[in-house]
Design an enzyme around this catalytic site. Sequence first.
Site, PDB file in Angstrom:
ATOM      1  N   ASP A 100      91.107 -60.514  -4.242  1.00 38.57           N
ATOM      2  CA  ASP A 100      90.239 -61.423  -4.823  1.00 38.57           C
ATOM      3  C   ASP A 100      88.647 -60.903  -4.934  1.00 38.57           C
ATOM      4  O   ASP A 100      88.239 -60.148  -3.928  1.00 38.57           O
ATOM      5  CB  ASP A 100      89.927 -62.565  -3.566  1.00 38.57           C
ATOM      6  CG  ASP A 100      89.175 -63.764  -3.940  1.00 38.57           C
ATOM      7  OD1 ASP A 100      88.120 -63.464  -4.737  1.00 38.57           O
ATOM      8  OD2 ASP A 100      89.416 -64.626  -3.426  1.00 38.57           O
TER       9      ASP A 100
ATOM     10  N   ASN B  23      87.284 -57.803 -15.697  1.00 37.87           N
ATOM     11  CA  ASN B  23      87.561 -59.014 -16.290  1.00 37.87           C
ATOM     12  C   ASN B  23      87.719 -60.339 -15.566  1.00 37.87           C
ATOM     13  O   ASN B  23      87.359 -61.335 -16.138  1.00 37.87           O
ATOM     14  CB  ASN B  23      89.125 -58.464 -16.897  1.00 37.87           C
ATOM     15  CG  ASN B  23      89.533 -60.010 -17.575  1.00 37.87           C
ATOM     16  OD1 ASN B  23      89.273 -60.379 -18.785  1.00 37.87           O
ATOM     17  ND2 ASN B  23      90.496 -60.465 -16.782  1.00 37.87           N
TER      18      ASN B  23
ATOM     19  N   TYR C  97      77.847 -70.665 -15.772  1.00 40.01           N
ATOM     20  CA  TYR C  97      78.615 -69.583 -16.243  1.00 40.01           C
ATOM     21  C   TYR C  97      77.924 -68.817 -17.359  1.00 40.01           C
ATOM     22  O   TYR C  97      77.950 -67.438 -17.301  1.00 40.01           O
ATOM     23  CB  TYR C  97      79.701 -70.195 -17.158  1.00 40.01           C
ATOM     24  CG  TYR C  97      80.736 -69.260 -17.848  1.00 40.01           C
ATOM     25  CD1 TYR C  97      81.597 -68.868 -16.915  1.00 40.01           C
ATOM     26  CD2 TYR C  97      80.955 -69.269 -18.979  1.00 40.01           C
ATOM     27  CE1 TYR C  97      82.740 -67.941 -17.620  1.00 40.01           C
ATOM     28  CE2 TYR C  97      81.643 -68.590 -19.762  1.00 40.01           C
ATOM     29  CZ  TYR C  97      82.638 -67.880 -18.887  1.00 40.01           C
ATOM     30  OH  TYR C  97      83.641 -67.132 -19.662  1.00 40.01           O
TER      31      TYR C  97
HETATM   32  N1  LIG Z   1      89.177 -67.097 -22.884  1.00 38.33           N
HETATM   33  C1  LIG Z   1      88.050 -67.093 -23.454  1.00 38.33           C
HETATM   34  O1  LIG Z   1      87.892 -67.925 -24.415  1.00 38.33           O
HETATM   35  C2  LIG Z   1      86.760 -66.586 -22.916  1.00 38.33           C
HETATM   36  C3  LIG Z   1      85.483 -66.383 -23.394  1.00 38.33           C
HETATM   37  C4  LIG Z   1      84.543 -65.354 -22.957  1.00 38.33           C
HETATM   38  C5  LIG Z   1      84.808 -64.946 -21.935  1.00 38.33           C
HETATM   39  N2  LIG Z   1      85.877 -65.115 -21.244  1.00 38.33           N
HETATM   40  C6  LIG Z   1      86.070 -64.250 -20.026  1.00 38.33           C
HETATM   41  O2  LIG Z   1      87.358 -63.461 -20.062  1.00 38.33           O
HETATM   42  C7  LIG Z   1      87.748 -63.353 -18.797  1.00 38.33           C
HETATM   43  C8  LIG Z   1      89.031 -63.462 -18.564  1.00 38.33           C
HETATM   44  O3  LIG Z   1      89.127 -65.007 -19.268  1.00 38.33           O
HETATM   45  P1  LIG Z   1      90.751 -65.785 -19.414  1.00 38.33           P
HETATM   46  O4  LIG Z   1      90.257 -66.744 -20.615  1.00 38.33           O
HETATM   47  O5  LIG Z   1      91.702 -64.845 -19.930  1.00 38.33           O
HETATM   48  O6  LIG Z   1      90.850 -66.356 -18.088  1.00 38.33           O
HETATM   49  P2  LIG Z   1      92.121 -66.866 -17.313  1.00 38.33           P
HETATM   50  O7  LIG Z   1      93.174 -67.484 -18.396  1.00 38.33           O
HETATM   51  O8  LIG Z   1      91.563 -68.112 -16.498  1.00 38.33           O
HETATM   52  O9  LIG Z   1      92.529 -65.828 -16.408  1.00 38.33           O
HETATM   53  C9  LIG Z   1      91.705 -65.375 -15.212  1.00 38.33           C
HETATM   54  C10 LIG Z   1      92.131 -64.265 -14.465  1.00 38.33           C
HETATM   55  O10 LIG Z   1      91.548 -63.989 -13.356  1.00 38.33           O
HETATM   56  C11 LIG Z   1      91.972 -63.924 -12.477  1.00 38.33           C
HETATM   57  N3  LIG Z   1      90.972 -64.403 -11.181  1.00 38.33           N
HETATM   58  C12 LIG Z   1      90.673 -65.424 -11.199  1.00 38.33           C
HETATM   59  N4  LIG Z   1      89.707 -65.373 -10.098  1.00 38.33           N
HETATM   60  C13 LIG Z   1      90.080 -64.155  -9.488  1.00 38.33           C
HETATM   61  C14 LIG Z   1      89.532 -63.672  -8.093  1.00 38.33           C
HETATM   62  N5  LIG Z   1      88.488 -64.260  -7.536  1.00 38.33           N
HETATM   63  N6  LIG Z   1      89.900 -62.392  -8.090  1.00 38.33           N
HETATM   64  C15 LIG Z   1      90.782 -61.816  -8.689  1.00 38.33           C
HETATM   65  N7  LIG Z   1      91.437 -62.323  -9.983  1.00 38.33           N
HETATM   66  C16 LIG Z   1      90.789 -63.566  -9.993  1.00 38.33           C
HETATM   67  C17 LIG Z   1      93.338 -64.907 -12.583  1.00 38.33           C
HETATM   68  O11 LIG Z   1      94.419 -64.778 -11.784  1.00 38.33           O
HETATM   69  P3  LIG Z   1      95.010 -65.581 -10.472  1.00 38.33           P
HETATM   70  O12 LIG Z   1      94.528 -66.960 -10.829  1.00 38.33           O
HETATM   71  O13 LIG Z   1      96.286 -65.173 -10.407  1.00 38.33           O
HETATM   72  O14 LIG Z   1      94.205 -64.955  -9.129  1.00 38.33           O
HETATM   73  C18 LIG Z   1      93.599 -64.603 -13.931  1.00 38.33           C
HETATM   74  O15 LIG Z   1      94.543 -63.597 -13.988  1.00 38.33           O
HETATM   75  C19 LIG Z   1      86.759 -64.149 -17.826  1.00 38.33           C
HETATM   76  O16 LIG Z   1      85.783 -63.249 -17.317  1.00 38.33           O
HETATM   77  C20 LIG Z   1      86.198 -65.129 -18.773  1.00 38.33           C
HETATM   78  O17 LIG Z   1      84.879 -65.496 -18.320  1.00 38.33           O
HETATM   79  C21 LIG Z   1      87.111 -65.575 -21.559  1.00 38.33           C
END
Ligand SMILES: NC(=O)c1ccc[n+]([C@@H]2O[C@H](COP(=O)([O-])OP(=O)(O)OC[C@H]3O[C@@H](n4cnc5c(N)ncnc54)[C@H](OP(=O)(O)O)[C@@H]3O)[C@@H](O)[C@H]2O)c1
Length: 262
Positions: A67, A94, A158
Amino acid sequence: MDAPEFDVAGRNVLVTGASQGIGEAIAKTFAAAGASVAICSRSMDRVGPVAEEIEAEGGTAFATECDVRERDDVEAFFAAAAEELGGLDIVVNNAGGEFVAPFEDISENGWDAVVDLNLGGTYRCAQVAGEYLRGEGGTIINIASVNGQHPAPGESHYGAAKAAIIRLTETLAVEWADDEVRVNCIAPGLVQTPGVAETLGIDEEAMPPREQTMRRIGHPEEIADLAVFLASPAASFITGETYTAKGVPRPGNSMSHDLGLQ
Ligand SMILES: NC(=O)c1ccc[n+]([C@@H]2O[C@H](COP(=O)([O-])OP(=O)(O)OC[C@H]3O[C@@H](n4cnc5c(N)ncnc54)[C@H](OP(=O)(O)O)[C@@H]3O)[C@@H](O)[C@H]2O)c1
């Protein structure tokens, strides 16, 4: 054609938050390019299968529970990853997440939770990464967001955390340049991931045409490819930069549409 400047084969890569979405794609893309990966999420049940898939494809992957909000977890993950892989070369911060709410409704707890996960997690992992990368020619890639560059209603906590990640990236690039550590940032626009489907209720089919130049949502692999480039020797003169990938060339926030909060 041989293109060694884009080669990351044999490098050791740590990716946080890799059980799904962008982190999973980054881990799999590095592994497909011949790098060894160490990945984490809060749940071994969720991140373990990603490592198994990488290994089944012939790659090298180590997965553990971590975490990023917990300093002890982060230190243990980096130590185990360095031990398993034989050192670390590339760290991708990430792990992140959010919930959408008007600013006036965000409680102290809600604010702290989002800022600590996104900014605190990046701070913690980057600080520990420095212990492994400084003086070794390593590189760090932080995942921010277009919300850190442009305002999006409902995402004040955020957006503030992601904007701070961009400035943290710039500061570390300056502080650690003499230690041969490059630090860069990726600011994705809207990318189709389980997190986006859950948090924003958006899926690919539901995307409106809107004023999005490319008229589509991004794919996690399109962010992963950029991460591999930034980690490769081809990016050796790039540090402290934020690369936006959002499918629209003009200023604007491809994530700010249709949240019902504008
Ligand atoms: N998707 C978008 O449109 C978008 C746009 C801009 C930026 N981002 C950024 O890109 C990154 C990934 O986004 P995503 O959309 O792929 O997110 P996601 O689908 O919600 O996946 C998030 C990942 O982070 C893990 N996670 C969450 N909290 C955690 C913690 N406290 N410690 C360790 N792991 C943790 C989750 O795993 P578990 O739940 O198994 O812990 C999951 O593998 C993030 O930083 C997000 O802000 C995403």
